[in-house]
Design a protein around this motif. Structure first.
Motif, PDB file in Angstrom:
ATOM      1  N   GLN A 407     -35.355 -25.812  49.152  1.00 54.12           N
ATOM      2  CA  GLN A 407     -36.528 -26.317  49.866  1.00 54.12           C
ATOM      3  C   GLN A 407     -37.161 -27.489  49.128  1.00 54.12           C
ATOM      4  OE1 GLN A 407     -39.326 -23.166  50.651  1.00 54.12           O
ATOM      5  NE2 GLN A 407     -38.174 -22.405  52.395  1.00 54.12           N
ATOM      6  N   THR A 408     -37.290 -27.370  47.812  1.00 52.57           N
ATOM      7  CA  THR A 408     -37.917 -28.437  47.025  1.00 52.57           C
ATOM      8  C   THR A 408     -37.094 -29.715  47.080  1.00 52.57           C
ATOM      9  OG1 THR A 408     -38.906 -26.811  45.524  1.00 52.57           O
ATOM     10  CG2 THR A 408     -38.758 -29.071  44.738  1.00 52.57           C
ATOM     11  N   PHE A 409     -35.780 -29.591  46.918  1.00 51.13           N
ATOM     12  CA  PHE A 409     -34.912 -30.772  46.957  1.00 51.13           C
ATOM     13  C   PHE A 409     -34.980 -31.454  48.325  1.00 51.13           C
ATOM     14  CE2 PHE A 409     -30.708 -32.784  47.545  1.00 51.13           C
ATOM     15  CZ  PHE A 409     -30.762 -33.686  46.492  1.00 51.13           C
ATOM     16  N   GLU A 421     -31.268 -41.735  35.973  1.00 45.79           N
ATOM     17  CA  GLU A 421     -31.773 -40.813  34.952  1.00 45.79           C
ATOM     18  C   GLU A 421     -33.245 -40.494  35.171  1.00 45.79           C
ATOM     19  OE1 GLU A 421     -31.852 -40.245  30.068  1.00 45.79           O
ATOM     20  OE2 GLU A 421     -30.987 -42.057  30.977  1.00 45.79           O
ATOM     21  N   PHE A 422     -34.027 -41.495  35.544  1.00 49.66           N
ATOM     22  CA  PHE A 422     -35.452 -41.266  35.780  1.00 49.66           C
ATOM     23  C   PHE A 422     -35.656 -40.284  36.935  1.00 49.66           C
ATOM     24  CE2 PHE A 422     -39.408 -42.322  38.015  1.00 49.66           C
ATOM     25  CZ  PHE A 422     -40.334 -42.133  36.987  1.00 49.66           C
ATOM     26  N   GLY A 423     -34.944 -40.501  38.040  1.00 46.85           N
ATOM     27  CA  GLY A 423     -35.096 -39.619  39.194  1.00 46.85           C
ATOM     28  C   GLY A 423     -34.651 -38.200  38.897  1.00 46.85           C
ATOM     29  N   ARG A 424     -33.516 -38.076  38.190  1.00 46.33           N
ATOM     30  CA  ARG A 424     -33.032 -36.733  37.859  1.00 46.33           C
ATOM     31  C   ARG A 424     -33.981 -36.031  36.895  1.00 46.33           C
ATOM     32  NH1 ARG A 424     -28.128 -39.666  38.062  1.00 46.33           N
ATOM     33  NH2 ARG A 424     -28.133 -39.980  35.804  1.00 46.33           N
ATOM     34  N   ASN A 425     -34.619 -36.770  36.008  1.00 48.34           N
ATOM     35  CA  ASN A 425     -35.589 -36.162  35.104  1.00 48.34           C
ATOM     36  C   ASN A 425     -36.823 -35.663  35.852  1.00 48.34           C
ATOM     37  OD1 ASN A 425     -34.094 -36.387  32.755  1.00 48.34           O
ATOM     38  ND2 ASN A 425     -34.948 -38.385  32.193  1.00 48.34           N
ATOM     39  N   LEU A 426     -37.187 -36.358  36.935  1.00 45.25           N
ATOM     40  CA  LEU A 426     -38.288 -35.875  37.765  1.00 45.25           C
ATOM     41  C   LEU A 426     -37.951 -34.515  38.366  1.00 45.25           C
ATOM     42  CD1 LEU A 426     -39.473 -39.039  39.765  1.00 45.25           C
ATOM     43  CD2 LEU A 426     -40.701 -37.851  37.930  1.00 45.25           C
ATOM     44  N   PHE A 427     -36.725 -34.414  38.887  1.00 49.12           N
ATOM     45  CA  PHE A 427     -36.311 -33.143  39.480  1.00 49.12           C
ATOM     46  C   PHE A 427     -36.205 -32.058  38.415  1.00 49.12           C
ATOM     47  CE2 PHE A 427     -32.862 -30.529  41.644  1.00 49.12           C
ATOM     48  CZ  PHE A 427     -33.752 -29.922  42.523  1.00 49.12           C
ATOM     49  N   LYS A 428     -35.702 -32.413  37.238  1.00 51.97           N
ATOM     50  CA  LYS A 428     -35.600 -31.427  36.163  1.00 51.97           C
ATOM     51  C   LYS A 428     -36.979 -30.929  35.762  1.00 51.97           C
ATOM     52  CE  LYS A 428     -33.926 -30.583  31.472  1.00 51.97           C
ATOM     53  NZ  LYS A 428     -33.110 -31.055  30.338  1.00 51.97           N
ATOM     54  N   ALA A 429     -37.942 -31.830  35.648  1.00 53.45           N
ATOM     55  CA  ALA A 429     -39.299 -31.422  35.274  1.00 53.45           C
ATOM     56  C   ALA A 429     -39.878 -30.462  36.305  1.00 53.45           C
ATOM     57  CB  ALA A 429     -40.193 -32.651  35.134  1.00 53.45           C
ATOM     58  N   ASN A 430     -39.587 -30.739  37.564  1.00 52.54           N
ATOM     59  CA  ASN A 430     -40.050 -29.850  38.633  1.00 52.54           C
ATOM     60  C   ASN A 430     -39.451 -28.464  38.478  1.00 52.54           C
ATOM     61  OD1 ASN A 430     -39.480 -28.548  41.389  1.00 52.54           O
ATOM     62  ND2 ASN A 430     -41.079 -30.035  41.901  1.00 52.54           N
ATOM     63  N   SER A 453     -29.541 -28.584  33.024  1.00 50.91           N
ATOM     64  CA  SER A 453     -29.096 -29.968  32.852  1.00 50.91           C
ATOM     65  C   SER A 453     -28.798 -30.578  34.206  1.00 50.91           C
ATOM     66  CB  SER A 453     -27.850 -30.028  31.961  1.00 50.91           C
ATOM     67  OG  SER A 453     -26.752 -29.403  32.590  1.00 50.91           O
ATOM     68  N   LEU A 454     -29.064 -31.881  34.320  1.00 52.35           N
ATOM     69  CA  LEU A 454     -28.820 -32.621  35.550  1.00 52.35           C
ATOM     70  C   LEU A 454     -28.039 -33.892  35.224  1.00 52.35           C
ATOM     71  CD1 LEU A 454     -32.334 -32.200  37.114  1.00 52.35           C
ATOM     72  CD2 LEU A 454     -30.246 -31.637  38.308  1.00 52.35           C
ATOM     73  N   THR A 455     -26.927 -34.086  35.913  1.00 52.76           N
ATOM     74  CA  THR A 455     -26.118 -35.297  35.722  1.00 52.76           C
ATOM     75  C   THR A 455     -25.702 -35.814  37.095  1.00 52.76           C
ATOM     76  OG1 THR A 455     -24.100 -33.969  35.546  1.00 52.76           O
ATOM     77  CG2 THR A 455     -25.225 -34.543  33.490  1.00 52.76           C
ATOM     78  N   GLN A 456     -25.231 -37.062  37.111  1.00 53.14           N
ATOM     79  CA  GLN A 456     -24.730 -37.588  38.375  1.00 53.14           C
ATOM     80  C   GLN A 456     -23.413 -36.924  38.716  1.00 53.14           C
ATOM     81  OE1 GLN A 456     -25.052 -41.833  39.247  1.00 53.14           O
ATOM     82  NE2 GLN A 456     -22.932 -41.822  39.973  1.00 53.14           N
ATOM     83  N   MET A 465     -26.221 -29.980  38.973  1.00 52.61           N
ATOM     84  CA  MET A 465     -27.227 -29.216  38.236  1.00 52.61           C
ATOM     85  C   MET A 465     -26.575 -27.966  37.665  1.00 52.61           C
ATOM     86  SD  MET A 465     -30.805 -27.672  39.742  1.00 52.61           S
ATOM     87  CE  MET A 465     -31.661 -26.307  38.961  1.00 52.61           C
ATOM     88  N   ASP A 466     -26.678 -27.792  36.355  1.00 53.84           N
ATOM     89  CA  ASP A 466     -26.220 -26.573  35.689  1.00 53.84           C
ATOM     90  C   ASP A 466     -27.442 -25.829  35.189  1.00 53.84           C
ATOM     91  OD1 ASP A 466     -23.348 -26.795  35.876  1.00 53.84           O
ATOM     92  OD2 ASP A 466     -23.491 -28.466  34.463  1.00 53.84           O
ATOM     93  N   LEU A 467     -27.562 -24.559  35.589  1.00 57.94           N
ATOM     94  CA  LEU A 467     -28.737 -23.762  35.243  1.00 57.94           C
ATOM     95  C   LEU A 467     -28.299 -22.388  34.781  1.00 57.94           C
ATOM     96  CD1 LEU A 467     -31.789 -23.128  35.220  1.00 57.94           C
ATOM     97  CD2 LEU A 467     -31.595 -22.580  37.666  1.00 57.94           C
ATOM     98  N   TYR A 468     -28.849 -21.967  33.665  1.00 59.06           N
ATOM     99  CA  TYR A 468     -28.567 -20.633  33.121  1.00 59.06           C
ATOM    100  C   TYR A 468     -29.867 -19.838  33.097  1.00 59.06           C
ATOM    101  CZ  TYR A 468     -24.316 -22.973  31.558  1.00 59.06           C
ATOM    102  OH  TYR A 468     -23.145 -23.697  31.517  1.00 59.06           O
ATOM    103  N   VAL A 469     -29.867 -18.683  33.762  1.00 58.25           N
ATOM    104  CA  VAL A 469     -31.058 -17.831  33.778  1.00 58.25           C
ATOM    105  C   VAL A 469     -30.653 -16.393  33.476  1.00 58.25           C
ATOM    106  CG1 VAL A 469     -32.324 -19.269  35.427  1.00 58.25           C
ATOM    107  CG2 VAL A 469     -30.891 -17.394  36.264  1.00 58.25           C
TER     108      VAL A 469
END
Length: 485
Positions: A407-409, A421-430, A453-456, A465-469
């Protein structure tokens, strides 16, 4: 001094230019508490498609039945815990009940179905006062033995000055509409128009003479049920409605609808990305082996002696599961209105059922009935689907992360933010902010921003997007060493 709103900062005159608007933050909605159900027997009433029901709904108007009628037993049981039931009432064909008095009225039931044959309408004229230009008629709608609507209409005498005084024209059509009937008074419009051209007032002459001479009570007839099309169309509703859990509670276990629901839930979760879950009755031990599906093995007896069979008990668990938040497990949740499980399972059979991925109701001390363990039907574990995935609390947490991220994306980033990198960092911060909230709510633990982590991606418009929870589970087993010195 000048003022107003502004688009660009190009104003000439001194003044205050103010834009009033929302903060632009998207509202992320949640389907928590919403349960999708499929009507297994024709209601004989109600709109075709989804009927939205809550515990305080007017069931008679919406379904043609009391909420405690047997045909709505699954809905009644589900609404003990679900906030909203979305009941699919799907059918083809059928006819509305009706009653007609030529030139005076046509009464049609609001919906198709046999329940409309229980409707009657009475017309009770008031005394005609001396010198009056109008006469009142009280129209009462009765469903079964219950008065469901009453309205008073005022009829002008069928003459020009009375009709004009009432603010009507010769062509006006009188109508009454409520939750049960549509009543149209008078002759067909084309006939009325033709006679009016001759200077007559047939519309009000027919109505006035037909309704004001004597009281009348008419019963509607001719209503018939259509053919149930729920199984044929259920997939469309599963994909397009807004809900948390869907259930086939109430359907005989021999029906193919249970397997069809399971297959569609798998498709939605894995191919479409809609993280919904299913609950099916399963006293016969069908193996589903899927983390998005819970199966109910047994039922229970209510305090008043009512026996709730497994296929109705599945509705109760489905309602509870739909309303449970991701940080909540239903293990040992008590059914306050139940006295004992039915059938009761001994220790060995309970363990066997849990190992088979079944929801089991058990009887505890003090005539308490509880859900033994909040699990799903996953029983074969792999490296990609470990044992933790059998717990519904864990699955709800993972589903929450997937749904919120999607939903957020879609609402804030897709097509709006550059893939650099700037845009992906915005999404990562969110996402870091969101996941930190989940940690504070005890849904996940030990979260560190380095876990994300977020990469192109392979394409210029793709983001990987790689996420570990680590989801948090509830306390369920206590092992004690009690040492006596």
């Amino acid at each position: 001094m000048a003022g107003g709103t502004w688009r660009t900062q190009n104003k000439v005159r001194p003044g205050a230019y103010i834009n009033v608007k929302g903060d632009g933050k998207p509202v992320l909605t949640t389907p928590l508490g919403r349960l999708l159900m499929f009507q297994n027997k024709p209601l004989g009433w109600g709109k075709k498609g989804i009927i939205e029901l809550t515990a305080t709904s007017d069931f008679t108007a919406l379904t043609g039945h009391n909420n405690t009628d047997e045909v709505l037993a699954p809905v009644y049981e589900a609404l003990k815990n679900a906030e909203t039931v979305l009941l699919l009432n799907d059918f083809d064909g059928g006819a509305k009940s009706t009653s007609t008095k030529s030139g005076v009225y046509t009464v049609n039931a609001k919906y198709k179905g046999e329940q409309g044959n229980n409707i009657s309408v009475s017309f009770a004229p008031s005394p005609l006062a001396d010198g009056a230009n109008t006469r009142d008629v009280t129209v009462t709608t009765i469903f079964g033995t219950k008065q469901v609507d009453q309205v008073k209409i005022t009829l002008p005498l069928p003459k020009a000055d009375a009709i004009a005084a009432a603010g009507l024209t010769k062509e006006d059509q009188l109508e009454i509409h409520n939750d049960y009937v549509d009543i149209n008074f008078g002759t067909p419009a084309e006939v009325t128009k033709e006679l009016n051209a001759k200077g007559a007032y047939p519309l009000y002459t027919a109505i006035f003479n037909g309704l004001t001479q004597n009281a009348a009570n008419v019963s509607l007839a001719g209503g018939s049920n259509g053919t149930n099309k729920v199984v044929d169309d259920m997939n469309d509703y599963l994909e397009n409605e807004f809900y948390t859990v869907a259930t086939t509670a109430g359907w005989d276990e021999s029906s193919n609808i249970h397997k069809l629901l399971v297959e569609e839930i798998k498709l939605l979760r894995e191919n479409v990305g809609i993280k919904v879950r299913a609950v099916v009755p399963n006293s016969t031990g069908v193996v589903y082996n899927y983390e998005g599906v819970s199966t109910v093995l047994n039922g229970y007896v209510l305090n008043d002696g009512t026996v709730v069979t497994p296929n109705i008990a599945a509705a109760r668990f489905a309602g509870m599961s739909a309303s449970a938040t991701p940080d909540q497990a239903l293990t040992y949740t008590q059914l306050d209105d139940a006295a004992e499980a039915k059938p009761k399972l001994n220790n060995d059979k309970t363990i066997e059922a849990l190992n088979a991925g079944q929801i089991v109701f058990t009887t505890r001390d003090g005539s308490r009935v509880v859900i033994e363990q909040d699990i799903n039907s996953l029983t074969k574990f792999t490296s990609t689907k470990p044992k933790d995935f059998r717990k519904n609390r864990v699955i709800k947490t993972l589903d929450e992360i997937c749904t919120n991220t999607t939903q957020t994306f879609e609402t804030s980033f897709l097509g709006k933010v550059s893939n650099n990198e700037f845009g992906r960092n915005l999404f990562k911060a969110n996402r870091v902010s969101y996941l930190s909230v989940l940690e504070s709510q005890n849904m996940i633990r030990d979260f560190d921003p380095s876990n994300l982590s977020l990469t192109q991606g392979d394409d210029k418009d793709a983001v990987l997007m790689d996420l570990y929870v680590t989801p948090v589970d509830s306390m369920e087993k206590l092992y004690v060493n009690l040492v006596v010195r």
